[in-house]
Design a protein around this motif. Structure first.
Motif, PDB file in Angstrom:
ATOM      1  N   SER A 151     -17.320  33.184 -46.362  1.00  0.00           N
ATOM      2  CA  SER A 151     -16.112  33.943 -46.000  1.00  0.00           C
ATOM      3  C   SER A 151     -15.100  33.026 -45.342  1.00  0.00           C
TER       4      SER A 151
ATOM      5  N   GLU B 156      -4.171  33.492 -45.878  1.00  0.00           N
ATOM      6  CA  GLU B 156      -3.199  34.395 -46.501  1.00  0.00           C
ATOM      7  C   GLU B 156      -2.164  33.644 -47.327  1.00  0.00           C
TER       8      GLU B 156
ATOM      9  N   PRO C  44      -9.461  34.481 -36.852  1.00  0.00           N
ATOM     10  CA  PRO C  44      -9.485  33.179 -36.184  1.00  0.00           C
ATOM     11  C   PRO C  44      -9.837  33.271 -34.698  1.00  0.00           C
TER      12      PRO C  44
ATOM     13  N   LYS D 151      -6.898  38.935 -50.954  1.00  0.00           N
ATOM     14  CA  LYS D 151      -6.125  37.693 -50.885  1.00  0.00           C
ATOM     15  C   LYS D 151      -5.522  37.353 -52.256  1.00  0.00           C
TER      16      LYS D 151
ATOM     17  N   GLY E 100     -15.482  35.261 -49.896  1.00  0.00           N
ATOM     18  CA  GLY E 100     -15.756  33.826 -49.837  1.00  0.00           C
ATOM     19  C   GLY E 100     -14.709  33.112 -49.025  1.00  0.00           C
TER      20      GLY E 100
ATOM     21  N   THR F 264      -1.607  37.776 -35.539  1.00  0.00           N
ATOM     22  CA  THR F 264      -2.383  37.406 -36.729  1.00  0.00           C
ATOM     23  C   THR F 264      -3.559  38.357 -36.857  1.00  0.00           C
TER      24      THR F 264
ATOM     25  N   SER G  78      -9.567  31.797 -47.517  1.00  0.00           N
ATOM     26  CA  SER G  78     -10.380  32.992 -47.733  1.00  0.00           C
ATOM     27  C   SER G  78     -10.213  33.455 -49.175  1.00  0.00           C
TER      28      SER G  78
ATOM     29  N   ASN H 127     -11.373  36.635 -49.970  1.00  0.00           N
ATOM     30  CA  ASN H 127     -11.609  38.061 -49.823  1.00  0.00           C
ATOM     31  C   ASN H 127     -10.828  38.831 -50.902  1.00  0.00           C
TER      32      ASN H 127
HETATM   33  C1  PLP Z   1      -8.476  37.326 -44.424  1.00  0.00           C
HETATM   34  C2  PLP Z   1      -8.238  36.419 -43.296  1.00  0.00           C
HETATM   35  C3  PLP Z   1      -9.253  35.659 -42.715  1.00  0.00           C
HETATM   36  C4  PLP Z   1     -10.712  35.909 -42.938  1.00  0.00           C
HETATM   37  O1  PLP Z   1     -11.173  35.827 -44.168  1.00  0.00           O
HETATM   38  P1  PLP Z   1     -12.522  36.611 -44.611  1.00  0.00           P
HETATM   39  O2  PLP Z   1     -12.802  35.960 -45.903  1.00  0.00           O
HETATM   40  O3  PLP Z   1     -12.164  38.046 -44.721  1.00  0.00           O
HETATM   41  O4  PLP Z   1     -13.555  36.335 -43.584  1.00  0.00           O
HETATM   42  C5  PLP Z   1      -8.935  34.723 -41.756  1.00  0.00           C
HETATM   43  N1  PLP Z   1      -7.685  34.570 -41.339  1.00  0.00           N
HETATM   44  C6  PLP Z   1      -6.676  35.304 -41.833  1.00  0.00           C
HETATM   45  C7  PLP Z   1      -5.308  35.065 -41.309  1.00  0.00           C
HETATM   46  C8  PLP Z   1      -6.919  36.266 -42.819  1.00  0.00           C
HETATM   47  O5  PLP Z   1      -5.915  37.014 -43.267  1.00  0.00           O
END
Ligand code: PLP
Length: 405
Positions: free
Chosen positions: A73, A190, A103, A216, A223, A99, A211, A213
Motif C-alpha cells: 500500500s 495522489e 502520512p 488513484k 498497492g 492532507t 499509491s 489504491n
Molecule cells: C491514498 C493516499 C495514501 C495512502 O495510500 P494507500 O495505498 O491507500 O495506503 C497516502 N498519501 C496520500 C496523500 C494519499 O492520498
C-alpha cells in the motif's frame, strides 16, 4: 477525545436507485484481464513473479531510472520510506496539515511525532516559508542535529504531500532541507504524472512514495511503491518489507521486519494501468478544463487552478466557494445537496492538527488549512466520466450557488 462536529460527520440520506456519479472510480480499459489471466495460468499469484519485477521496472523507468520497490500500500511505502530516512522513536517530521491522514499515521508508526505545517492559499500545498521560518527561528543545531527548541526533539525529515494531483513548491523546500541535512520524502500518492517546473513528481527528492489504491490515477487494486535513486535504500526497503530475512535458507532475522510486499496479481493490474497512465492524466485534465470553463463564469466560485510552474494531473478537480458576490453558499450545504442527488462530491480532509487521532501535535499556523477545508469541494473526476455527467455536476453546482435568492 474531543467531539466536534468535525469528528462526527454522518452520511447523508441518499436517493434510492437512480444514476450515481462517483467521485473517482477505477478505469480498467487496457490489458488488466490478459495479465491477470497469465498469473492464474502460470500459477504465479503471490509476492514473487514477473509482473512484480516488470511493475517496478516500469515505474522506475518512468521516474527517470530510479529504483522502485513495490509494496502492499501507499501507507506501507510511507512507513518504509521513513524507516529508510532513519526516522525513529521521539523524532519529528514536518508534513502538511491539509492532507489525507496516511502520512501522519506512518510517522506515528515509527514512534516519531508529526509537526504539521499550514498550506499556501493558492496551491493548498504545504507552505515552504513556514518550514524555513520554523527551522531558522524555532530550532537549534547541536552536533549537526536539528533540535526543536519547544519540544527538545530531533527533526529528521520533511514529508511534502502533493495533494489532488498538484505538486508542492519543492525548490525552496529542497534548499532548506539541504541547509539542515534533512531527508525529503515526497508523498506522490495522489500525483503520479504531475510535473514541477518540467520535472516529474516522484523524482524531486530523496525518496518518493506512490499509491495504487483503487481511487488513484492508476491502480493495482491496492498497492504502493517506494522510489529512490539510492540503491542501498532500495535494497534495504526490500529487506525490511520481506520480514527482514537475513538468511532465507536458515530463516535468520536480525531485526524487526514487515510483510509489506505486493502480489503478482496486483502487479499485473498495475502493469496494465501504467500503460494507460498518460491517457488517464489527459482524461482528468480534459474534465478539469471542462469544469474550469463553466465555473470561471460563476461569481461565487473559484476553480482549483494549477500554478504557472506546475502541470497538475487534476487527480481530483476542486472548487472553492468564495465570499465574493452577493450570494454565498455553505460548502456543507452544497455537498449534502449533491450527495443526496447521488453526485459524489467530497470535502478536503479535516486538517490533521484538528484530528482526534493526532491530538496534541505541534502545528505551524493552520488557519489557512482550516479556511480551505471549510470552503473547498472536490468534484467527480473519474477517468471515464461521461461528458453528460460532467454537465450534470456543473448544472447542480450552478443551481445551488448562482440562482439562490
Ligand atoms: C491514498 C493516499 C495514501 C495512502 O495510500 P494507500 O495505498 O491507500 O495506503 C497516502 N498519501 C496520500 C496523500 C494519499 O492520498
Amino acid at each position: 477525545m474531543t467531539t466536534s462536529p468535525e469528528s462526527t460527520m454522518s452520511e447523508e440520506p441518499r436517493k434510492e436507485g437512480g444514476h450515481v456519479i462517483p467521485l473517482a472510480e477505477p478505469h480498467l480499459g487496457g490489458n488488466e484481464w490478459a495479465y491477470l489471466k497469465e498469473c492464474v495460468e502460470t500459477n504465479w499469484v503471490s509476492s514473487a513473479g514477473s509482473f512484480v519485477d516488470q511493475f517496478e521496472a516500469t515505474v522506475g523507468d518512468y521516474l527517470g531510472g530510479r529504483h522502485a520497490v513495490a509494496l502492499a500500500s501507499g501507507t506501507a511505502a510511507l512507513h518504509t520510506a521513513l524507516l529508510l530516512a532513519g526516522v525513529g522513536r521521539g523524532d519529528e517530521v514536518l508534513l502538511p496539515t491539509l492532507t489525507f491522514i496516511a502520512p501522519a499515521n506512518a510517522v506515528r508508526y515509527t514512534g516519531a511525532h508529526p509537526v504539521f505545517v499550514d498550506c499556501e492559499p493558492e496551491t493548498w500545498q504545504m507552505d515552504p516559508a513556514l518550514v524555513a521560518e520554523f527551522l531558522e527561528e524555532r530550532c537549534r543545531r547541536e552536533d549537526g542535529e536539528v533540535i526543536n527548541e519547544a519540544t527538545g526533539r530531533h527533526v529528521r525529515a520533511i514529508l511534502p504531500v502533493h495533494i489532488l494531483g498538484h505538486p508542492c513548491d519543492m525548490d525552496p523546500l529542497l534548499d532548506i532541507a539541504e541547509d539542515y541535512d534533512l531527508v525529503v520524502i515526497e508523498d506522490a500518492a495522489e500525483s503520479l504524472g504531475a510535473e514541477y517546473k518540467g520535472r516529474k513528481v516522484g523524482t524531486l527528492a530523496d525518496i518518493a512514495c506512490l499509491s495504487f489504491n483503487g481511487n488513484k490515477t492508476v491502480t493495482a487494486g491496492g498497492g504502493g511503491m517506494v522510489v529512490t535513486d539510492r540503491k542501498s535504500w532500495a535494497d534495504r526497503a526490500r529487506y525490511l518489507t520481506t520480514q527482514a530475512k537475513h538468511d532465507d535458507v536458515e530463516y535468520i532475522h536480525n531485526e524487526i521486519g514487515y510483510n509489506y510486499r505486493l502480489t503478482n496479481l496486483q502487479a499485473a493490474v498495475g502493469c496494465a494501468q501504467m500503460e494507460e497512465l498518460n491517457t488517464h492524466v489527459e482524461a482528468k485534465r480534459e474534465i478539469a478544463s471542462h469544469y474550469r470553463r463553466e465555473i470561471e463564469a460563476m461569481e461565487t466560485l473559484d476553480f482549483f487552478e494549477e500554478a504557472n510552474w506546475a502541470r497538475s494531473t487534476y487527480w481530483l478537480s476542486a472548487i472553492q466557494l468564495t465570499s465574493q458576490g452577493k450570494k454565498s453558499v455553505d460548502r456543507r450545504e452544497l455537498q449534502s445537496h449533491m450527495r443526496k442527488e447521488n453526485v459524489h462530491v467530497r470535502p478536503l480532509w479535516q486538517p490533521l492538527h484538528k484530528s482526534p487521532a493526532h491530538e496534541n501535535s505541534m502545528v505551524l499556523g493552520g488557519a489557512m488549512a482550516q479556511a480551505t477545508r471549510n470552503t473547498a469541494l472536490c468534484l467527480p473526476s473519474s477517468v471515464g466520466l461521461a461528458s453528460r455527467d460532467q454537465e450534470t455536476v456543473i448544472e447542480m453546482v450552478g443551481q445551488k450557488t448562482e440562482n439562490r435568492n
